[in-house]
Design an enzyme around this catalytic site. Structure first.
Site, PDB file in Angstrom:
ATOM      1  CE1 TYR A 155       1.434  -2.723   1.807  1.00 26.19           C
ATOM      2  CE2 TYR A 155       1.264  -3.055  -0.557  1.00 26.19           C
ATOM      3  CZ  TYR A 155       0.666  -2.824   0.662  1.00 26.19           C
ATOM      4  OH  TYR A 155      -0.698  -2.707   0.751  1.00 26.19           O
TER       5      TYR A 155
ATOM      6  CD  GLU B 183      -0.941  -4.030   3.956  1.00 22.70           C
ATOM      7  OE1 GLU B 183      -1.477  -3.107   3.328  1.00 22.70           O
ATOM      8  OE2 GLU B 183      -0.666  -3.949   5.166  1.00 22.70           O
TER       9      GLU B 183
END
Ligand code: GDP
Ligand code: MN
Length: 379
Positions: free
Chosen positions: A101, A189
């Site tokens: 992530y 992101e």
């Protein structure tokens, strides 16, 4: 403004972040054609502005034409958390060794940019933050200095990714920071950022939120307008020149002045009501404008009661009262309006409301009383 995954990936590609080649389509045959052209295996992905598409059946691998057709058919029209899939992104499928992530966002309290990186990707970051906060490596970046290579390397090392992913991750994160800053993003992101069995690092998903205040700097953002989900209430308000933001509660809010409207939201929350919107009619609200405001709030299906909170300064309470009378004669009110008037010409304003009684219009004398009354009437 949120971007769809494929738009985010196209933005990443401009900054040379590795993403898979793919195509956005809106019908099954075009999805099959795209899959045939790209070459199998492909992944077919629902393009909706909501996360968790994988779990909802909106991300599927196809190894041949029949599967591509089958998956495209099942994903198009699928309802994912209230978002109906109208666009598919078809891309060449990647082999995954590990999922990470990565993101950049603004930490307002720290007045710095915040980078988050975790070796536990592919799942929602909120879950990792809750269950295993130490698994997220954070850095705060001084906007005047930017993200330096040294800082980035230390950050990546702190996240304890597979050593094979180190260089690729550093490279992508430096580029992602450029996307975030130069692209005027509120959020950039990648989840998952993957390590392939061959040792390549690659962005498999993209979540980008653009800061609409920077729109004037980005002519190319116009292309995103057609895929934005527009709130019908916000559209109606915009057409009428009102300063409106949709929320998801039951108490419609109208006030004059942003500060007063914010206080109104607070006081409604304080008495355990949930505001349906923010609507500021501004400083010199006349009767027409007010009638429009009532019309917009009244059209909201969720609204069970309206709280009209006016403090007369430049705005005169008698004008407001006339606006209420005008609007309530024009619009069929489906929920009661609690009116709190105070300030300039308050007596005349109340007299106008008294002279034009309407069972749906309730007059309250203080903000707190009005909030309580609106919440009571909404039940
Ligand atoms: P989200 O669920 O909305 O976040 O959608 P993602 O794009 O992140 O996809 C969800 C999951 O599907 C990923 O975490 C991967 O595990 C899987 N996935 C997506 N693309 C591929 C791919 O190209 N190959 C493989 N093997 N899995 C994929
Ligand atoms: Mn994802």
């Amino acid at each position: 403004m949120d971007l769809l995954e494929y738009q985010g990936k196209q933005l990443f590609a401009k900054y040379a972040i590795p993403v898979s080649d793919g195509k956005a389509v809106t019908d099954v045959q075009s999805a099959v054609d795209a899959a045939n052209e790209i070459g199998y295996p492909v992944v077919i992905k629902a393009q909706v502005l909501v996360g968790g598409r994988g779990k909802a059946g909106g991300v599927k691998l196809a190894t041949n034409e029949d599967e591509a057709r089958e998956h495209a058919t099942s994903i198009l029209g699928l309802d994912i958390k209230g978002h109906v899939v109208e666009i598919l992104w078809v891309e060449h499928a990647s082999d995954i060794a590990e999922e990470y992530y990565a993101s950049f966002t603004l930490d307002r309290a720290a007045k710095k940019h915040l980078g988050m990186l975790s070796a536990q990707g592919g799942v929602e970051i909120e879950v990792v933050a809750e269950e295993n906060p130490d698994a997220i490596s954070k850095i705060w970046i001084d906007p005047y200095i930017g993200l330096t290579k040294e800082q980035c390397v230390a950050w990546v090392d702190g996240a304890q990714l597979n050593p094979k992913a180190r260089d690729g991750a550093v490279d992508i994160l430096l580029k992602l920071y450029d996307v975030y800053v130069q692209g005027d993003c509120d959020l950039a992101e990648i989840n998952p950022l993957i390590l392939t069995p061959e040792g390549n690092v690659h962005a498999l998903d993209a979540k980008v939120t653009l800061d609409e205040n920077a729109q004037f700097r980005h002519e190319d953002w116009a292309e995103y307008e057609s895929t934005q989900i527009l709130d019908a209430r916000e559209l109606m308000a915009k057409e009428k020149g009102l300063n409106y933001i949709g929320l998801d509660g039951e108490i419609g809010i109208i006030g004059n002045g942003a500060g007063l409207v914010m206080s109104t939201l607070d006081i409604v929350n304080q008495v355990e009501g949930r505001p349906a919107n923010f609507l500021d009619v501004g400083g010199g609200a006349d009767a027409d404008l007010l009638a429009n405001a009532i019309e917009v709030v009244n059209s909201d299906e969720n609204v069970k009661a309206i709280f009209l909170n006016i403090f007369g300064g430049i705005t005169k309470c008698d004008d407001v009262a006339n606006g209420v009378v005008q609007a309530t004669s024009k619009v069929e009110l489906k929920s009661p309006i609690v009116v709190r008037l105070d300030g300039t010409n308050v007596d005349q304003g109340r007299a106008i409301l008294e002279a034009n009684p309407n069972p749906k219009v309730v007059v309250a004398s203080t903000m707190l009383d009005a909030a309580r009354e609106a919440v009571r009437l909404s039940k």
